[in-house]
Design an enzyme around this catalytic site. Structure first.
Site, PDB file in Angstrom:
ATOM      1  N   LYS A  86      98.586  91.162  18.083  1.00 10.54           N
ATOM      2  CA  LYS A  86      98.861  90.432  19.315  1.00 10.54           C
ATOM      3  C   LYS A  86      98.347  88.998  19.270  1.00 10.54           C
ATOM      4  CE  LYS A  86      94.808  92.235  21.814  1.00 10.54           C
ATOM      5  NZ  LYS A  86      94.111  90.959  21.909  1.00 10.54           N
ATOM      6  N   ASP A  87      97.479  88.680  18.304  1.00  5.31           N
ATOM      7  CA  ASP A  87      96.968  87.316  18.161  1.00  5.31           C
ATOM      8  C   ASP A  87      97.779  86.494  17.163  1.00  5.31           C
ATOM      9  OD1 ASP A  87      94.880  87.770  19.945  1.00  5.31           O
ATOM     10  OD2 ASP A  87      93.525  88.461  18.374  1.00  5.31           O
ATOM     11  N   ARG A 139      99.151  87.771  30.697  1.00  6.87           N
ATOM     12  CA  ARG A 139      99.753  89.059  31.054  1.00  6.87           C
ATOM     13  C   ARG A 139      98.851  89.816  32.016  1.00  6.87           C
ATOM     14  NH1 ARG A 139      98.407  94.040  29.078  1.00  6.87           N
ATOM     15  NH2 ARG A 139      97.072  92.993  27.560  1.00  6.87           N
ATOM     16  N   ARG A 140      97.568  89.900  31.693  1.00  5.69           N
ATOM     17  CA  ARG A 140      96.637  90.639  32.550  1.00  5.69           C
ATOM     18  C   ARG A 140      96.459  89.963  33.897  1.00  5.69           C
ATOM     19  NH1 ARG A 140      92.321  91.433  27.626  1.00  5.69           N
ATOM     20  NH2 ARG A 140      93.125  93.418  26.790  1.00  5.69           N
ATOM     21  N   ARG A 157      86.256  83.601  28.183  1.00  3.68           N
ATOM     22  CA  ARG A 157      86.437  83.419  26.760  1.00  3.68           C
ATOM     23  C   ARG A 157      85.315  84.126  26.013  1.00  3.68           C
ATOM     24  NH1 ARG A 157      88.683  79.655  24.079  1.00  3.68           N
ATOM     25  NH2 ARG A 157      88.341  81.248  22.506  1.00  3.68           N
ATOM     26  N   CYS A 252     100.882  84.857  22.386  1.00  8.76           N
ATOM     27  CA  CYS A 252      99.738  85.509  23.025  1.00  8.76           C
ATOM     28  C   CYS A 252      99.433  84.931  24.403  1.00  8.76           C
ATOM     29  CB  CYS A 252      98.511  85.418  22.119  1.00  8.76           C
ATOM     30  SG  CYS A 252      98.005  83.727  21.733  1.00  8.76           S
TER      31      CYS A 252
END
Length: 319
Positions: A86-87, A139-140, A157, A252
């Site tokens: 996903k990264d 997304r979250r 972060r 991402c």
């Protein structure tokens, strides 16, 4: 430059975070078991995303965790690199000359709610209005706004362990946070999950729970070493999900979800693709089905269908 087990060690590049080193260690064990004649050296590469503590968008967003590793790979300083799928940006967002050599078996795709240590377990729906929930993923954040508008997503972060320590110390800037269950399991911290979120509602990221090992496209010797270590069923899922995301020109930092599954009885591949509204409005959804032997076409079809339904408007939107 090609690799030879008779002339020098095989160099595997990885980020130095505890989570990255855990998945690297597992792959290194499998590599050494498969190729006992080879000497494997792990090369730690600090990414731009590791160095930068502000929003990823300030440093180009897509590829913040992989650009430096890509340079090491293309310059011949390492023979392969390992990362969470996903990264890894799509081909439209990175330099040419890099390809996936091995896709490791998919782990759990679910996200979890994490509370400060000592807090009794609860769910997102039971958190008080105004609770600040930390996440670095659009997304979250979009899912929080759509499903739990009483909560406030805030950007955070850092590596997973760093975030957990800051959450417990009260210095994270958030009252709770969302994390990947697979990542917590790699750190042996799955017991920190206060709530495991239903993936049919709380939609997973494209490539969630998948680790990839990449190499230069002009290095067939390394390709031959990596190919036997790959998991073909997971490769089908990843190719489909990344094809849908590529059609959307997403990465991402895209508020989108793509999830693929194969019906073992029929052999059919189904791709669910969703583009979320960063402001929390109604998402756009597409579902495509086709032969698992052509995952790129099935996944691409889902992305194209979303674009036809107006996904570009949501992809360009800001919360």
């Amino acid at each position: 430059m090609t690799f030879s087990t008779t002339t020098r060690p095989f160099r595997l590049g990885t980020r130095p975070s505890p989570m990255a080193l855990e998945q690297t260690g597992r792959f290194a064990g499998a590599f050494r078991a498969r190729h006992p004649e080879a000497v494997l050296d792990v090369v730690e590469i600090v990414s731009e995303g590791d160095r930068h503590h502000g929003p990823l968008a300030e440093i180009g967003g897509k590829g913040a965790f992989t650009r430096r590793a890509d340079r090491y790979l293309l310059d011949g300083r390492v023979d392969s690199t390992i990362a969470c799928a996903k990264d890894v940006p799509g081909p439209h967002d990175r330099a040419p000359g890099i390809t996936v050599g091995a896709v490791l078996p998919r782990e759990d795709v679910r996200d979890v709610l994490v509370l400060p240590a000592g807090r009794p377990p609860t769910g997102l729906e039971d958190l008080p209005p105004g609770t600040r929930v930390g996440t670095s993923a659009p997304r979250r954040a979009a899912l929080l706004k759509a499903l739990h508008p009483h909560l406030v997503p805030v950007p955070i972060r850092g590596n997973a362990d760093t975030r957990l320590n800051a959450l417990d110390a009260g210095t994270l800037g958030a009252d709770a946070m969302i994390a990947a269950l697979a990542g917590l399991r790699r750190l042996r911290l799955a017991d920190r999950a206060s709530q495991i979120l239903d993936p049919t509602v709380w939609l997973p990221a494209a490539g969630a729970g998948i680790v990839v090992v990449e190499h230069r496209t002009d290095d067939p010797a390394t390709a031959r070493l990596l190919t036997p270590l790959g998991h073909a069923p997971t490769r089908v899922l990843l190719d489909a999900e990344r094809a849908a995301l590529a059609a959307l020109k997403g990465g991402c930092l895209t508020a989108a979800s793509v999830h693929a599954a194969v019906d073992e009885t029929t052999g059919l591949l189904t791709v669910h693709a969703i583009v979320l509204d960063p402001a929390g409005g109604a998402p756009l959804r597409a579902v495509t089905t086709g032969p698992a032997t052509d995952p790129v076409a099935v996944g691409h079809g889902a992305g194209v269908r979303l674009l036809g339904d107006g996904a570009a408007r949501l992809l360009a939107a800001r919360a």
